[in-house]
Design a protein around this motif. Structure first.
Motif, PDB file in Angstrom:
ATOM      1  N   GLN A  88      59.052  17.347 -43.390  1.00  0.00           N
ATOM      2  CA  GLN A  88      60.479  17.309 -43.103  1.00  0.00           C
ATOM      3  C   GLN A  88      60.644  17.668 -41.636  1.00  0.00           C
ATOM      4  OE1 GLN A  88      63.382  20.518 -44.385  1.00  0.00           O
ATOM      5  NE2 GLN A  88      63.930  18.888 -45.829  1.00  0.00           N
ATOM      6  N   VAL A  89      61.503  16.933 -40.935  1.00  0.00           N
ATOM      7  CA  VAL A  89      61.713  17.152 -39.509  1.00  0.00           C
ATOM      8  C   VAL A  89      63.088  17.793 -39.332  1.00  0.00           C
ATOM      9  CG1 VAL A  89      61.791  16.098 -37.220  1.00  0.00           C
ATOM     10  CG2 VAL A  89      60.300  15.122 -38.999  1.00  0.00           C
ATOM     11  N   VAL A  90      63.096  18.983 -38.732  1.00  0.00           N
ATOM     12  CA  VAL A  90      64.330  19.721 -38.474  1.00  0.00           C
ATOM     13  C   VAL A  90      64.564  19.731 -36.967  1.00  0.00           C
ATOM     14  CG1 VAL A  90      65.511  21.940 -38.685  1.00  0.00           C
ATOM     15  CG2 VAL A  90      63.974  21.161 -40.514  1.00  0.00           C
ATOM     16  N   VAL A  91      65.704  19.238 -36.540  1.00  0.00           N
ATOM     17  CA  VAL A  91      66.035  19.166 -35.118  1.00  0.00           C
ATOM     18  C   VAL A  91      67.249  20.037 -34.851  1.00  0.00           C
ATOM     19  CG1 VAL A  91      66.668  17.667 -33.192  1.00  0.00           C
ATOM     20  CG2 VAL A  91      65.061  16.853 -34.930  1.00  0.00           C
ATOM     21  N   ARG A  92      67.070  20.996 -33.961  1.00  0.00           N
ATOM     22  CA  ARG A  92      68.115  21.969 -33.624  1.00  0.00           C
ATOM     23  C   ARG A  92      68.788  22.523 -34.867  1.00  0.00           C
ATOM     24  NH1 ARG A  92      70.263  19.536 -27.901  1.00  0.00           N
ATOM     25  NH2 ARG A  92      70.627  17.669 -29.117  1.00  0.00           N
ATOM     26  N   GLY A  93      67.936  22.912 -35.828  1.00  0.00           N
ATOM     27  CA  GLY A  93      68.399  23.641 -37.002  1.00  0.00           C
ATOM     28  C   GLY A  93      68.799  22.805 -38.188  1.00  0.00           C
ATOM     29  N   LYS A  94      68.956  21.475 -38.013  1.00  0.00           N
ATOM     30  CA  LYS A  94      69.418  20.611 -39.086  1.00  0.00           C
ATOM     31  C   LYS A  94      68.337  19.599 -39.469  1.00  0.00           C
ATOM     32  CE  LYS A  94      73.465  22.564 -38.768  1.00  0.00           C
ATOM     33  NZ  LYS A  94      73.874  23.570 -39.783  1.00  0.00           N
ATOM     34  N   VAL A  95      68.323  19.239 -40.755  1.00  0.00           N
ATOM     35  CA  VAL A  95      67.349  18.248 -41.212  1.00  0.00           C
ATOM     36  C   VAL A  95      67.642  16.910 -40.556  1.00  0.00           C
ATOM     37  CG1 VAL A  95      66.438  17.010 -43.193  1.00  0.00           C
ATOM     38  CG2 VAL A  95      66.989  19.441 -43.405  1.00  0.00           C
ATOM     39  N   TRP A  96      66.670  16.384 -39.859  1.00  0.00           N
ATOM     40  CA  TRP A  96      66.780  15.115 -39.153  1.00  0.00           C
ATOM     41  C   TRP A  96      66.248  13.971 -40.003  1.00  0.00           C
ATOM     42  CZ3 TRP A  96      62.812  12.015 -36.778  1.00  0.00           C
ATOM     43  CH2 TRP A  96      63.276  11.087 -35.832  1.00  0.00           C
ATOM     44  N   GLY A  97      65.250  14.277 -40.838  1.00  0.00           N
ATOM     45  CA  GLY A  97      64.653  13.265 -41.698  1.00  0.00           C
ATOM     46  C   GLY A  97      63.270  13.704 -42.126  1.00  0.00           C
ATOM     47  N   THR A  98      62.522  12.790 -42.688  1.00  0.00           N
ATOM     48  CA  THR A  98      61.134  13.039 -43.041  1.00  0.00           C
ATOM     49  C   THR A  98      60.275  11.958 -42.399  1.00  0.00           C
ATOM     50  OG1 THR A  98      61.325  11.764 -45.093  1.00  0.00           O
ATOM     51  CG2 THR A  98      61.716  14.135 -45.239  1.00  0.00           C
ATOM     52  N   ALA A  99      59.027  12.322 -42.140  1.00  0.00           N
ATOM     53  CA  ALA A  99      58.133  11.355 -41.493  1.00  0.00           C
ATOM     54  C   ALA A  99      56.690  11.683 -41.831  1.00  0.00           C
ATOM     55  CB  ALA A  99      58.333  11.374 -39.978  1.00  0.00           C
ATOM     56  N   GLY A 100      55.899  10.630 -42.060  1.00  0.00           N
ATOM     57  CA  GLY A 100      54.467  10.791 -42.182  1.00  0.00           C
ATOM     58  C   GLY A 100      53.870  11.107 -40.827  1.00  0.00           C
ATOM     59  N   GLY A 101      52.655  11.610 -40.829  1.00  0.00           N
ATOM     60  CA  GLY A 101      52.018  12.010 -39.581  1.00  0.00           C
ATOM     61  C   GLY A 101      51.949  10.897 -38.552  1.00  0.00           C
ATOM     62  N   ARG A 102      51.538   9.709 -38.980  1.00  0.00           N
ATOM     63  CA  ARG A 102      51.420   8.594 -38.035  1.00  0.00           C
ATOM     64  C   ARG A 102      52.800   8.152 -37.543  1.00  0.00           C
ATOM     65  NH1 ARG A 102      47.460   5.321 -36.596  1.00  0.00           N
ATOM     66  NH2 ARG A 102      46.068   6.232 -38.169  1.00  0.00           N
ATOM     67  N   ASP A 103      53.777   8.129 -38.447  1.00  0.00           N
ATOM     68  CA  ASP A 103      55.126   7.734 -38.045  1.00  0.00           C
ATOM     69  C   ASP A 103      55.704   8.727 -37.046  1.00  0.00           C
ATOM     70  OD1 ASP A 103      55.034   5.557 -39.750  1.00  0.00           O
ATOM     71  OD2 ASP A 103      55.955   6.642 -41.415  1.00  0.00           O
ATOM     72  N   TYR A 104      55.445  10.012 -37.273  1.00  0.00           N
ATOM     73  CA  TYR A 104      56.020  11.016 -36.391  1.00  0.00           C
ATOM     74  C   TYR A 104      55.446  10.900 -34.983  1.00  0.00           C
ATOM     75  CZ  TYR A 104      57.437  15.382 -34.295  1.00  0.00           C
ATOM     76  OH  TYR A 104      57.970  16.305 -33.432  1.00  0.00           O
ATOM     77  N   GLN A 105      54.168  10.559 -34.873  1.00  0.00           N
ATOM     78  CA  GLN A 105      53.575  10.407 -33.540  1.00  0.00           C
ATOM     79  C   GLN A 105      54.318   9.346 -32.730  1.00  0.00           C
ATOM     80  OE1 GLN A 105      51.382  12.554 -32.342  1.00  0.00           O
ATOM     81  NE2 GLN A 105      51.518  13.522 -34.361  1.00  0.00           N
ATOM     82  N   ALA A 106      54.807   8.332 -33.419  1.00  0.00           N
ATOM     83  CA  ALA A 106      55.573   7.296 -32.719  1.00  0.00           C
ATOM     84  C   ALA A 106      57.008   7.731 -32.444  1.00  0.00           C
ATOM     85  CB  ALA A 106      55.561   6.009 -33.557  1.00  0.00           C
ATOM     86  N   LEU A 107      57.535   8.605 -33.315  1.00  0.00           N
ATOM     87  CA  LEU A 107      58.939   8.997 -33.202  1.00  0.00           C
ATOM     88  C   LEU A 107      59.188  10.164 -32.253  1.00  0.00           C
ATOM     89  CD1 LEU A 107      59.923   8.857 -36.991  1.00  0.00           C
ATOM     90  CD2 LEU A 107      60.708   7.288 -35.215  1.00  0.00           C
ATOM     91  N   LYS A 108      58.171  11.013 -32.057  1.00  0.00           N
ATOM     92  CA  LYS A 108      58.443  12.301 -31.410  1.00  0.00           C
ATOM     93  C   LYS A 108      58.877  12.163 -29.955  1.00  0.00           C
ATOM     94  CE  LYS A 108      53.586  13.182 -30.239  1.00  0.00           C
ATOM     95  NZ  LYS A 108      52.446  14.099 -30.402  1.00  0.00           N
ATOM     96  N   GLY A 109      58.446  11.087 -29.287  1.00  0.00           N
ATOM     97  CA  GLY A 109      58.887  10.903 -27.908  1.00  0.00           C
ATOM     98  C   GLY A 109      60.392  10.817 -27.792  1.00  0.00           C
ATOM     99  N   GLY A 110      61.029  10.298 -28.848  1.00  0.00           N
ATOM    100  CA  GLY A 110      62.484  10.192 -28.847  1.00  0.00           C
ATOM    101  C   GLY A 110      63.185  11.530 -29.005  1.00  0.00           C
ATOM    102  N   LEU A 111      62.426  12.574 -29.337  1.00  0.00           N
ATOM    103  CA  LEU A 111      62.996  13.907 -29.490  1.00  0.00           C
ATOM    104  C   LEU A 111      62.918  14.722 -28.210  1.00  0.00           C
ATOM    105  CD1 LEU A 111      61.523  14.820 -32.999  1.00  0.00           C
ATOM    106  CD2 LEU A 111      63.818  13.988 -32.470  1.00  0.00           C
ATOM    107  N   LEU A 112      62.272  14.182 -27.186  1.00  0.00           N
ATOM    108  CA  LEU A 112      62.117  14.932 -25.940  1.00  0.00           C
ATOM    109  C   LEU A 112      63.470  15.272 -25.331  1.00  0.00           C
ATOM    110  CD1 LEU A 112      60.278  16.173 -23.814  1.00  0.00           C
ATOM    111  CD2 LEU A 112      60.186  13.942 -22.670  1.00  0.00           C
TER     112      LEU A 112
END
Length: 485
Positions: A88-112
């Motif tokens: 589960q991915v929590v961004v600034r205290g709130k649930v943002w979504g869920t992601a598998g490990g490989r998916d998150y590696q592609a998504l995390k740059g958008g959280l910078l």
């Protein structure tokens, strides 16, 4: 301008969290406005920030070290593992979504962008910010889109001190190897290193420091011994669970099954600090000890999955035997849900399985709901009529006849459930044993006299002790602290 320093490690569990907390308290004790920051954390030990929302428990502790309210900006991205491959991915205290490990590696740059916005919020008004990395910057296979280590440090231009754990061995190779494989831009960000968890005569490592310097050109900012005070601080990373079993022979043995997705296991730290209590973390494959007076089923990030694992270990049968022997049971959060008759997850929030039989020790039923309850609370024990404090982080609503005997009253609302004979109970309240009056009454009901400690004061003293040790051991050239060392 606000100063900043970032501690990154040659691996996980090298002691970054404790060192950051100690540095925060050192700066606070010198009158500086200091704040902690961790761009990305991965932990199921979460806390509720004072401004609402979830952050890593470590950043809550570090805020306590700074003597400031905890904020969601101090840990803008929190990953809470739900399966072996997804979180589960929590961004600034709130649930943002869920992601598998490989998916998150592609998504995390958008959280910078969110990370850098929170960084600016934390820096605002501070004299110094102490930043904690995650894992190791040497994981260069994950460097693309990195927001946890060098990806953040280079973008925010924060100098890095690398921490090596000598207790696990290979510290020279770890530091030299990190230097060797880092890209040049990342390597330039590192201004030196610390050796942590040293045992014995520090002078025996003088040659090691010379050799690391020859390989890397980095200065050593200090050799930190094994800090006994750290044992009195809440542990964050589940990798330390294997070392949390105490063999003290205490008058009361408390067994805690180590669930696969165990969450908020620092709930048991105040119990471990009691002289007459022995807390035993029961590993998968081991049996619940027959001489335990109390079994506590802890929080879980995946209740239905952990229920299945509980049964695979045979703990369900052993728990029934424990109850028949007259033993007591307490379930906290997910553990409370597991004690009921049924757990329903009609929307598949936790996974593919939409229902499971509970352990049947409480006459209640839980249904998972998408909206998560996240809040700090003040409460009253319905059993002992003493104050309680803690926090709620959970999905789901639990109802049933045993809820007519609540465990606590939160803002006029019943919480939890107690069996008719009073020996099985459940609650959604984390952190309940930090309350000294409640802990004393709870143990007395089990025939144990508490040692009378003020748990929060003990944590505070431990932070002061670590800060004092660091002030003695760190080089006066330690970045950002030159004026106070």
């Amino acid at each position: 301008m606000t100063k900043a320093i970032m501690l990154q490690g040659t691996g996980s569990d090298v002691g970054k969290t404790v060192l950051v907390a100690g540095l925060c308290r050192l700066a606070a004790n010198r009158g500086l406005k200091v704040r902690p920051f961790k761009p990305q954390n991965m932990s199921n030990n979460a806390a509720v920030a004072d401004d609402g929302g979830e952050i890593g428990r470590a950043q809550w502790l570090q805020a306590l070290a700074c003597r400031v309210p905890a904020s969601v900006h101090m840990n803008p991205v929190l990953l809470k593992p739900q399966t072996t491959t997804g979180s589960q991915v929590v961004v600034r205290g709130k649930v943002w979504g869920t992601a598998g490990g490989r998916d998150y590696q592609a998504l995390k740059g958008g959280l910078l962008g969110a990370v850098l916005e929170s960084w600016e919020a934390v820096r605002d008004g501070a004299d110094i910010v102490v930043v904690e990395g995650a894992g190791s910057p040497a994981e260069i296979n994950l460097r693309a889109n990195d927001i946890a280590n060098m990806g953040f440090a280079t973008r925010a231009d924060v100098p890095v001190v690398l921490v090596g754990d000598i207790d696990r061995g290979g510290v020279i190779a770890s530091l030299a190897g990190t230097h060797r494989i880092l890209p040049e831009d990342d390597r330039r960000q590192i201004c030196g290193y610390l050796i942590n968890k040293f045992r014995g005569d520090v002078s025996l490592f003088d040659e090691g420091i010379d050799q690391i310097g020859a390989f890397t050109g980095w200065p050593c900012f200090g050799v930190i011994p094994w800090l006994e005070e750290a044992r009195r601080l809440p542990a964050e990373d589940s990798v330390v669970l294997e070392r949390m079993t105490r063999a003290t022979g205490g008058a009361l043995k408390i067994a805690v099954p180590m669930l696969e997705r165990i969450a908020n296991f620092d709930d048991f730290d105040p119990l471990s600090a009691e002289t007459e209590v022995e807390v035993v973390m029961v590993r998968p494959g081991d049996e619940l000890p027959c001489d335990a007076g109390l079994v506590v089923i802890p929080g879980s990030k995946s209740t239905i999955s952990d229920l299945a694992a509980f049964r695979r270990n045979g703990w369900d049968v052993q728990l029934e035997q424990h109850v028949r022997r007259g033993g007591h049971v307490l379930g906290i959060c997910g553990g409370f849900q597991m004690l009921g008759r049924k757990v329903f997850d009609p929307q598949g929030i936790e996974g593919d399985k939409t229902e499971a039989d509970g352990l049947g020790l409480l006459d209640v039923v839980t249904e998972m709901e998408p909206e998560k309850t996240v809040r700090n609370v003040s409460a009253v024990s319905a059993v002992f009529d003493v104050p309680l404090s803690g926090y709620e982080i959970h999905l789901g609503r639990t109802e049933g006849p045993d809820c007519q005997r609540p465990f606590s009253i939160i803002d006029g609302r019943d919480d939890g459930a107690v069996s008719a004979d009073g020996r099985v109970a459940g609650t959604y309240l984390h952190g309940l044993f930090s309350g000294d009056a409640f802990r004393r009454q709870y143990l007395a009901d089990l025939g144990i006299e508490g040692n009378g400690m003020n748990y929060r004061a003990e944590v505070d003293r431990a932070l002061d002790g670590i800060a004092a040790r660091l002030s003695e051991l760190l080089s006066p050239q330690f970045p950002g602290f030159e004026d106070i060392l």
